[in-house]
Design an enzyme around this catalytic site. Structure first.
Site, short mmCIF file in Angstrom:
data_model
loop_
_atom_site.label_atom_id
_atom_site.label_comp_id
_atom_site.label_asym_id
_atom_site.label_seq_id
_atom_site.Cartn_x
_atom_site.Cartn_y
_atom_site.Cartn_z
CE1 TYR A 277 1.15 2.60 8.65
CE2 TYR A 277 -0.18 4.36 9.66
CZ TYR A 277 0.14 3.75 8.79
OH TYR A 277 -0.87 3.82 7.56
CG HIS B 4 -6.20 1.99 6.39
ND1 HIS B 4 -6.45 0.79 5.74
CD2 HIS B 4 -7.55 2.31 6.94
CE1 HIS B 4 -7.28 0.21 6.17
NE2 HIS B 4 -7.99 1.30 6.74
NE ARG C 49 -1.82 2.13 3.46
CZ ARG C 49 -1.53 1.87 4.86
NH1 ARG C 49 -2.28 0.70 5.41
NH2 ARG C 49 -0.73 2.60 5.37
#
Length: 390
Positions: free
Chosen positions: A293, A284, A280
């Site tokens: 993160y 998100h 990805r």
């Protein structure tokens, strides 16, 4: 199936896939003999003993067109959300090959059950991307007919669509239909109980369903190593059906592997778990900040595996795509973006009472009472004198 070997616990396994020893998942790295790949990140065509694919230049150009236009839809939708035109958007950036390749493997009579990120699959099933925008704009609950497109409505509940796909497949099996379903989900969803229950039902009934896991390495902010201790495709062995890992950034490999799995399902061979090993590259959703993160170097590593660039390199190297083709495609993508921008802003807001329209198939007295109450409530604003407290 005749072309099978026995893996753990006597389960059916594809040769060279689920019977292999585990390979550690290292961010940005894909290694090991279990990975099915037909197109390298540099655009070089390679072959696989089981999952090979014969393609014409026209088919390659068509697949590249899909990838380019799907990415443009995604980029435009992200921009519209940033401009306040959509409430949220779940980007597929980096996962175009997994979705287009698997989507193009479906026959018209097959049915796809998506999550909320399968914009590329929707494209291959003939769903107007403007209908997708309507859902994220909040003006409808999904503006397409699942029966017409063989593409069901987006599922927000994580993993629930795997049970829907399995149940639908069991129904088609009992009706004698020579068709299959495919359920899309992510690596994070593989930890959900619904997914594992779907695996059980599909296995014991030999349901004609393909479980297509897009392993994009991040379940929102949770890395893959927090989801599993073994490669995800090997989980299928515990349920008694085959699993295969495919390069999710290789549209040709995704097409070949999914086509084989769907054919197996239609012919009574039962389910298959396909793990599309991808990444990805974006957030998100548009409410997420991935810089909190994950490190930038990881993203840069995966940019080198971009699904669009590898197919473009293959086309150009083979002499099957000239500058005129690429320029025409750019113009088509820009025209699509304009249509989406204008169309999104022109989508009409539904009346407040529309929330009652499709709750039940038949009239329901309690729903009618609630609707009447809403109508009276809205009318009270119209009758109140100007400036009165409300």
């Amino acid at each position: 199936m005749t072309d099978t070997v026995v893996g753990a616990a006597g389960a059916r396994a594809h040769p060279g896939t689920a019977a292999q020893a585990p390979t550690p998942d290292v961010p940005g790295e894909v290694a090991g003999p279990e990975l099915v790949q037909l197109l390298t990140p540099e655009g070089e065509r390679v072959h696989h003993p089981r999952y090979d694919l014969e393609t014409t230049p026209e088919e390659l150009r068509s697949l590249y067109r899909d990838l380019v236009l799907v990415r443009r839809v995604d980029v435009e939708a992200t921009a519209l959300q940033r401009q306040g035109e959509l409430g949220i958007w779940a980007s597929l950036l980096g996962q175009e090959a997994a979705q287009v390749g698997s989507g193009r493997a479906l026959l018209a009579r097959d049915h796809a059950f998506p999550t909320y990120r399968e914009h590329g699959v929707a494209w291959t099933r003939g769903v107007d991307p403007l209908q997708l925008l309507g859902l994220f704009r909040g003006v409808n609950h999904g503006g397409w007919d699942p029966a017409e497109h063989g593409f069901h409505l987006y599922t927000i509940v994580i993993g629930a669509q795997t049970l829907h796909a399995t149940g639908y497949a069991m129904g088609m099996q009992r009706d004698g239909a020579e068709a299959a379903t495919i359920a899309y989900f992510g690596d994070g969803a593989s930890s959900q109980g619904d997914v594992n229950e779907a695996f059980t039902f599909a296995s014991v009934t030999s349901a004609p369903v393909v479980f297509f896991c897009q392993n994009n390495h991040w379940a929102i902010s949770e890395p893959l190593e927090r989801q599993t201790r073994i490669p995800l495709y090997q989980r299928a062995l515990g349920f008694g059906f085959p699993g295969v890992r495919v390069d999710g950034n290789d549209v040709l490999a995704c097409l070949a592997v999914t086509r084989d799995a769907l054919r197996t399902a239609r012919e009574g061979g039962g389910p298959t778990l396909v793990e599309a090993y991808t990444y990805r590259m974006g957030a998100h959703t548009t409410s997420d900040d991935p810089t909190r993160y994950r490190i930038a170097s990881e993203v840069e590593q995966w940019k080198l595996k971009d699904p669009l660039e590898r197919l473009k390199a293959h086309l150009v190297r083979g002499g099957w795509a000239d500058q005129a083709f690429l320029d025409d495609l750019d113009r088509e993508a820009e025209a699509l973006a304009v249509r989406l921008r204008e169309g999104c802003r022109a989508l009409p807001d539904p009346p407040p009472t529309a929330m009652f329209d499709h709750v039940y198939a038949e009239p329901h007295p309690l729903l009618a009472e609630e609707r009447a109450g809403m109508v009276d409530y809205l009318a009270s604003f119209e009758d109140a004198p100007e400036g009165a407290a409300r």
